[in-house]
Motif scaffolding. Structure first.
Motif, PDB file in Angstrom:
ATOM      1  N   SER A  16       1.414   6.459  -6.686  1.00 53.38           N
ATOM      2  CA  SER A  16       0.550   7.677  -7.411  1.00 53.38           C
ATOM      3  C   SER A  16       0.826   8.988  -7.246  1.00 53.38           C
ATOM      4  CB  SER A  16      -0.861   7.626  -6.288  1.00 53.38           C
ATOM      5  OG  SER A  16      -0.547   7.497  -4.719  1.00 53.38           O
ATOM      6  N   TYR A  71       0.596  -1.042   0.149  1.00 51.76           N
ATOM      7  CA  TYR A  71      -0.082   0.340  -0.104  1.00 51.76           C
ATOM      8  C   TYR A  71       0.613   1.258  -0.092  1.00 51.76           C
ATOM      9  CZ  TYR A  71      -3.258   3.816   1.796  1.00 51.76           C
ATOM     10  OH  TYR A  71      -3.721   4.915   1.643  1.00 51.76           O
ATOM     11  N   GLN A 111      -7.479   3.429  -9.461  1.00 51.66           N
ATOM     12  CA  GLN A 111      -8.493   4.215  -8.551  1.00 51.66           C
ATOM     13  C   GLN A 111      -7.714   5.496  -7.827  1.00 51.66           C
ATOM     14  OE1 GLN A 111     -11.171   2.525  -6.160  1.00 51.66           O
ATOM     15  NE2 GLN A 111     -12.381   1.455  -7.953  1.00 51.66           N
ATOM     16  N   LYS A 112      -6.499   4.893  -8.207  1.00 54.00           N
ATOM     17  CA  LYS A 112      -5.242   5.989  -7.548  1.00 54.00           C
ATOM     18  C   LYS A 112      -4.467   6.671  -8.509  1.00 54.00           C
ATOM     19  CE  LYS A 112      -4.749   6.522  -3.041  1.00 54.00           C
ATOM     20  NZ  LYS A 112      -5.017   7.535  -2.314  1.00 54.00           N
ATOM     21  N   GLU A 142       1.551   4.186  -2.367  1.00 45.34           N
ATOM     22  CA  GLU A 142       0.257   5.558  -2.475  1.00 45.34           C
ATOM     23  C   GLU A 142       1.972   6.563  -3.465  1.00 45.34           C
ATOM     24  OE1 GLU A 142      -1.306   7.377  -0.670  1.00 45.34           O
ATOM     25  OE2 GLU A 142      -2.694   5.829  -1.229  1.00 45.34           O
ATOM     26  N   ASP A 196      -7.974  -7.068  -7.741  1.00 47.98           N
ATOM     27  CA  ASP A 196      -7.934  -6.094  -6.670  1.00 47.98           C
ATOM     28  C   ASP A 196      -7.172  -5.361  -6.330  1.00 47.98           C
ATOM     29  OD1 ASP A 196     -10.152  -7.425  -6.263  1.00 47.98           O
ATOM     30  OD2 ASP A 196      -9.833  -8.552  -4.851  1.00 47.98           O
ATOM     31  N   ILE A 197      -5.775  -5.273  -6.246  1.00 52.85           N
ATOM     32  CA  ILE A 197      -4.498  -4.240  -6.687  1.00 52.85           C
ATOM     33  C   ILE A 197      -5.125  -3.412  -7.693  1.00 52.85           C
ATOM     34  CG2 ILE A 197      -2.421  -4.301  -6.442  1.00 52.85           C
ATOM     35  CD1 ILE A 197      -1.855  -6.569  -5.073  1.00 52.85           C
ATOM     36  N   LYS A 214      -6.872  -2.839  -9.620  1.00 58.20           N
ATOM     37  CA  LYS A 214      -8.116  -1.863  -9.333  1.00 58.20           C
ATOM     38  C   LYS A 214      -8.242  -0.888  -8.808  1.00 58.20           C
ATOM     39  CE  LYS A 214     -11.611  -5.283 -10.717  1.00 58.20           C
ATOM     40  NZ  LYS A 214     -12.890  -6.662 -10.385  1.00 58.20           N
ATOM     41  N   GLY A 215      -8.056  -0.866  -7.418  1.00 51.21           N
ATOM     42  CA  GLY A 215      -7.998  -0.086  -6.485  1.00 51.21           C
ATOM     43  C   GLY A 215      -6.582   1.402  -7.012  1.00 51.21           C
TER      44      GLY A 215
END
Length: 514
Positions: free
Chosen positions: A418, A411, A454-455, A415, A447-448, A450-451
């Motif tokens: 991003s 994560y 989104q960022k 971050e 899922d990684i 997709k998330g």
């Protein structure tokens, strides 16, 4: 044309002899390397004053790198043919009619690939293969199609001898796309590279899951944020070479890169870096790229004479240039040390903010610089986070966190990514080796993705930590081939040699496993 020094001539003569006598280069690799030496004796570009000091290839000193494009470029670096138009019209020069069935389609593509130039002398884009081939599959059973897809892909792997060659899939699911993913999963080839243009609103989960299964086994496809690329480049974009977003029917004239860590070494402090040193080097690189573009367009004769242009498979007006950089993390860490400030890129809010400030400055410069013959991208170059070269030592690719310094959690790593992916319409990306257990839960990887998308992350790559095919920086190599080359044996693909250098100098096999 400027005169060449005798020292330069003697260096080139020795380099030519070294190539001829090399025990590890194949005949084809020798020819390519000899051709690169030929134009090293040319000095035809109108270079900006003071550039030579910053081009000096001495490790730790070089601030601008031209990525081996040569001193008299005879074609654009990256060329993206319109394969749909080729299928619709055939080619007068190649004496090919439009294909009428699957077998003619793959045969015609293989013929055309032999005639698409680039900086590597091989096509950096081989098409959106799922969409190209899907209309020809009617009436054919899966087993027959997959058998011939495997032959087609194997032919590319054995004749397009570097893995900067790239194919696209998606975002829609197609029968051809599914069969291509199955074939790649079974073959585990290094060439061609693949990207799935992924949009969760368009791409079905079951199709994306098939892509995850294939990428863990063969390090491809990578996942491109389709919404992001489409918003910036329009519907007609492709992913080519490493992960380069470019326009179909166009390409990139040139790619040069700022080596930000070495630029930071020349500055006294952050203020000196941002007010004096960086602006000067940015301007020199832009002017150098301008000279390269003008020579290609105005003097090389490429667009007037090459059949791809004459037959409308490429258009000069759809080309741009790629303003590249490496070593953002290196620059940040060096500058903070000069200021006596603790903190490392990827681990400190102050360090990451300095990285953002530097990127904002580079982006503003690029948007203000009028780039010749780049009307396709608003009269400006596109920023590119370059992945590095085999010779790089102590140089971190693009805006990545240095290997060995990755954050503990995925994560936190994402971050950091991003913050920077948004600056690079012509390409950036990050690579994540995964534990074998991830292969048992491909939904976790999806899922990684997709998330992350989104960022506003742009491009993500995964592979099983133990797979034979691995992603070096933006290209693919087999570990088994690297081992052969390290033992002094000849290998088929020249990117294996680059990969061996990246393993030695860039520690690419030491990435944190997630």
């Amino acid at each position: 044309m400027r005169p060449i020094s005798m020292e330069r001539v003697e260096q080139t003569r020795q380099a030519i002899l070294d190539i001829i006598e090399s025990p590890v280069l194949t005949h084809e690799q020798k020819l390519t390397n000899l051709a690169n030496q030929a134009d090293s004796l040319m000095e035809v570009l109108a270079l900006p004053e003071g550039l030579e000091e910053y081009l000096d290839p001495v490790p730790g000193k070089q601030c601008i790198c031209d990525l081996f494009e040569g001193h008299a470029p005879m074609r654009p670096r990256y060329i993206i043919p319109d394969y749909d138009k080729f299928f619709a019209n055939g080619s007068e020069f190649l004496q090919l009619s439009p294909p009428t069935d699957f077998f003619e389609a793959i045969n015609d593509l293989l013929i055309l690939y032999k005639h698409v130039p680039s900086v590597t002398n091989y096509p950096v884009f081989v098409g959106a293969l799922d969409k190209l081939l899907d209309p020809f599959l009617q009436g054919m059973d899966d087993a027959t199609v997959k058998k011939h897809l495997k032959l087609f892909l194997t032919h590319i792997d054995r004749t397009v001898l570097d893995s900067f060659s790239h194919a696209d899939l998606g975002p829609e699911a197609t029968r051809a796309g599914r069969l291509l993913l199955e074939a790649e999963r079974e073959l585990e080839l290094a060439v061609p590279n693949f990207t799935l243009k992924y949009d969760p609103d368009i791409t079905p989960d079951d199709f994306a899951i098939e892509a995850v299964k294939t990428c863990l086994r063969s390090a491809k496809p990578s996942f491109a944020n389709h919404k992001m690329f489409r918003a910036e480049l329009g519907d007609d974009y492709v992913i080519a070479s490493c992960y380069n977003g470019l326009l179909c029917g166009g390409g990139s004239y040139t790619l040069c890169r700022l080596i930000l860590g070495n630029i930071a070494k020349r500055a006294e402090n952050i203020r000196d870096f941002r007010e004096n040193v960086l602006p000067k080097v940015m301007d020199l690189q832009a002017c150098y790229m301008d000279a390269r573009v003008k020579f290609i367009v105005e003097e090389s004769g490429f667009f007037e004479n090459h059949f791809l242009s004459r037959e409308g498979l490429i258009h000069r007006e759809r080309f741009t240039g790629m303003y590249g950089l490496v070593g953002l993390a290196d620059a940040v860490n060096i500058l903070l040390e000069k200021e006596g400030v603790d903190g490392r890129f990827g681990h400190s809010a102050q360090a990451d903010q300095l990285g953002v400030d530097i990127m904002e400055q580079i982006n503003a410069f690029n948007q203000a610089h009028p780039a010749p013959y780049c009307e396709a991208t608003g009269g400006h170059y596109l920023l590119h986070a370059q992945v590095g070269i085999a010779q790089d030592q102590g140089i971190t690719p693009g805006t990545r966190i240095p290997i060995g310094e990755e954050p503990d959690t995925l994560y936190d790593h994402l971050e950091n990514c991003s913050l920077f992916h948004k600056y690079f319409p012509s390409g950036t990306g990050d690579i994540f080796p995964m534990e074998m257990t991830a292969g048992k839960n491909p939904q976790y990887i999806l899922d990684i993705v997709k998330g992350a998308f989104q960022k506003d992350l742009r491009y993500l790559s995964f592979h099983d930590k133990d797979s034979d095919v691995i992603r070096i920086t933006g290209y693919l190599v087999k570990r088994s081939e690297i081992e052969k080359y390290q033992k002094g044996k000849r290998v088929l693909q020249n990117t294996t040699q680059l990969g061996a250098g990246a393993v030695r100098n860039g520690r690419v096999l030491e990435r944190k496993v997630r």
